[in-house]
Design an enzyme around this catalytic site. Structure first.
Site, PDB file in Angstrom:
ATOM      1  N   LYS A 186      43.339  41.159  59.783  1.00  0.00           N
ATOM      2  CA  LYS A 186      42.071  41.836  60.022  1.00  0.00           C
ATOM      3  C   LYS A 186      41.358  41.298  61.276  1.00  0.00           C
ATOM      4  O   LYS A 186      41.786  40.282  61.853  1.00  0.00           O
ATOM      5  CB  LYS A 186      41.170  41.697  58.795  1.00  0.00           C
ATOM      6  CG  LYS A 186      41.690  42.472  57.561  1.00  0.00           C
ATOM      7  CD  LYS A 186      41.806  43.970  57.813  1.00  0.00           C
ATOM      8  CE  LYS A 186      41.688  44.811  56.554  1.00  0.00           C
ATOM      9  NZ  LYS A 186      42.943  44.940  55.785  1.00  0.00           N
TER      10      LYS A 186
HETATM   11  C1  LIG Z   1      42.719  45.363  54.129  1.00  0.00           C
HETATM   12  C2  LIG Z   1      41.986  46.373  53.347  1.00  0.00           C
HETATM   13  C3  LIG Z   1      41.635  46.183  52.009  1.00  0.00           C
HETATM   14  C4  LIG Z   1      42.108  45.016  51.194  1.00  0.00           C
HETATM   15  O1  LIG Z   1      41.859  43.785  51.744  1.00  0.00           O
HETATM   16  P1  LIG Z   1      42.813  42.524  51.371  1.00  0.00           P
HETATM   17  O2  LIG Z   1      42.007  41.391  51.895  1.00  0.00           O
HETATM   18  O3  LIG Z   1      44.097  42.701  52.093  1.00  0.00           O
HETATM   19  O4  LIG Z   1      42.943  42.497  49.906  1.00  0.00           O
HETATM   20  C5  LIG Z   1      40.888  47.160  51.378  1.00  0.00           C
HETATM   21  N1  LIG Z   1      40.518  48.274  52.021  1.00  0.00           N
HETATM   22  C6  LIG Z   1      40.842  48.509  53.297  1.00  0.00           C
HETATM   23  C7  LIG Z   1      40.377  49.748  53.963  1.00  0.00           C
HETATM   24  C8  LIG Z   1      41.602  47.570  54.003  1.00  0.00           C
HETATM   25  O5  LIG Z   1      41.965  47.825  55.253  1.00  0.00           O
END
Ligand SMILES: *Cc1c(COP(=O)(O)O)cnc(C)c1O
Length: 396
Positions: A186
């Site tokens: 991210k």
């Molecule tokens: C990455 C993501 C998640 C989940 O996050 P994690 O930290 O990987 O569990 C949920 N919603 C969206 C839109 C994402 O891109």
């Protein structure tokens, strides 16, 4: 993005603070931790940065969604309106709450279409959960108005949009709760981590308890804490939070770099009037982690995506065929394949996902290509990329 591209001494220093004290737990150990509170520091700084009253840092974006649903009182049999274009975790969290995901179409913003949401409301609808996909916002003002008028809870999945805003107000602050992910890929990362923000003290208290076995975190003797509600363990470790503290302090630099790089690619795309940019309700609030554009038709989109890859323009996603981000490739969700028996209200009330009519979303996703904006690009690399892209687009 992603934030790991710019790891440095800052992350190392924060992690060493934790290793030096040996306190990996985010609560307690007041003496031993020698003043280092990484999760608490992150929470304070993120809340301040986004203009939210409260922040709770937890193990992942997925758990932030689960915690937020529980804290907002969304549970068994409640309908939650969601988009078919998201990371699959949004849907998983709704199902895990025992609630029912109801899919509504997206529009050219690549996020929930407020009109489609209005059309999906039933007497069982409790919440609307828009996802600010690929770094930019949904039509969040319209969705907020709709939720207010219809008495629905608005929650935001801003996992891909930390630092984004709409008319100066941070994404994640429009609903009762906003969720973020700091997973390894991210915009900023904790390794694994997530957070929810809210202005509602009761939601915050419930979230803080739910994420840690129901603990009320009153006083400083963990063994003596009370339990108002049943919870689970969605805690983040201080090691992960430490990485996040350093990353969060780099967010502004990250956004600035991304916006500058994206603007140069966008300028080139102006030479191709048949290519439409994704609609962004407030371009000034775009985090610019992605550049998304719509080709005139599905055939051209497929061909262009293929040729971009062949030309060495990496980091391009054709989501329509992607296994994780669009409902078309989620047979396990559509057929609700689960390891154990589903809760009874899910068995009884789940819509027939195989016969969903999402033609509008299909038509949009079939034309869409998204390109990751990387932090590591040098000036020369960006120039070369733009030239290669232009060559491919002239041919296709
Ligand atoms: C990455 C993501 C998640 C989940 O996050 P994690 O930290 O990987 O569990 C949920 N919603 C969206 C839109 C994402 O891109």
């Amino acid at each position: 993005m992603p934030g790991f591209e710019i790891f440095g001494d800052e992350e190392r220093r924060e992690v060493l603070d934790v290793l030096d004290t040996g306190v990996l737990m985010r609560y307690g150990f007041d003496q031993a931790r020698q003043g280092h509170w990484k999760a608490k520091t992150f929470e304070k700084e993120l809340a301040e940065k986004l203009g939210a009253q409260y922040c709770h840092l937890c193990a992942s974006g997925t758990s932030a969604l689960s915690i937020a649903l529980a804290a907002c009182g969304i549970g068994a049999g409640d309908e939650v309106i969601v988009p078919p274009f998201t990371f699959v975790a949004t849907i998983e969290a709704v199902l895990a709450a025992g609630a029912i995901p109801v899919f509504a179409d997206i529009d050219e913003s690549l996020c929930l279409d407020p009109e489609a949401v209005a059309g999906a409301i039933t007497p069982r609808t409790r919440a609307v959960l828009p996802v600010h996909m690929c770094g930019a916002m949904a039509r969040i003002d319209q969705l907020a108005d709709l939720c207010r008028e219809r008495g629905l809870v608005l929650m935001e999945d801003a996992c891909q949009a930390v630092g984004g805003s709409y008319q100066g107000r941070a994404l994640g602050t429009f609903g009762k709760a906003g969720c973020f992910s700091f997973d390894p890929v991210k915009t900023i990362t904790c390794g694994e981590g997530g957070a929810l923000i809210t202005d509602d003290e009761a939601v915050y208290r419930a979230a803080d308890a739910f994420a840690d076995h129901g603990h009320d975190h009153a006083g400083n003797d963990r063994g003596l804490e009370g339990h108002a509600i049943v919870g689970l363990n969605f805690r983040i470790s201080e090691l992960n939070a430490a990485v996040g503290v350093a990353q969060l302090r780099k967010l502004d630099v990250i956004l600035e770099k991304q916006r500058a790089a994206k603007a140069r690619i966008v300028a080139m795309l102006a030479d191709f009037p048949e290519i439409a940019l994704r609609e962004i309700p407030d371009p000034a609030g775009d985090t610019a982690t992605f550049l998304s554009f719509l080709m005139p038709d599905e055939g051209r989109a497929r061909q262009t995506a293929k040729q971009l890859a062949a030309a060495g323009v990496d980091g391009c996603f054709y989501w329509y065929d992607n296994n994780w981000h669009y409902i078309r490739q989620w047979p396990h969700i559509r057929q609700l394949k689960s390891a154990a028996r589903l809760p009874i209200h899910l068995q009884e009330n789940i819509p027939d996902y195989e016969s969903l009519d999402l033609r509008r979303s299909d038509a949009i996703m079939g034309r869409t290509i998204s390109m990751l904006i990387k932090l590591g690009w040098s000036d020369a690399e960006l120039e070369t990329r733009i030239e290669k892209m232009a060559q491919v687009l002239k041919r296709t």
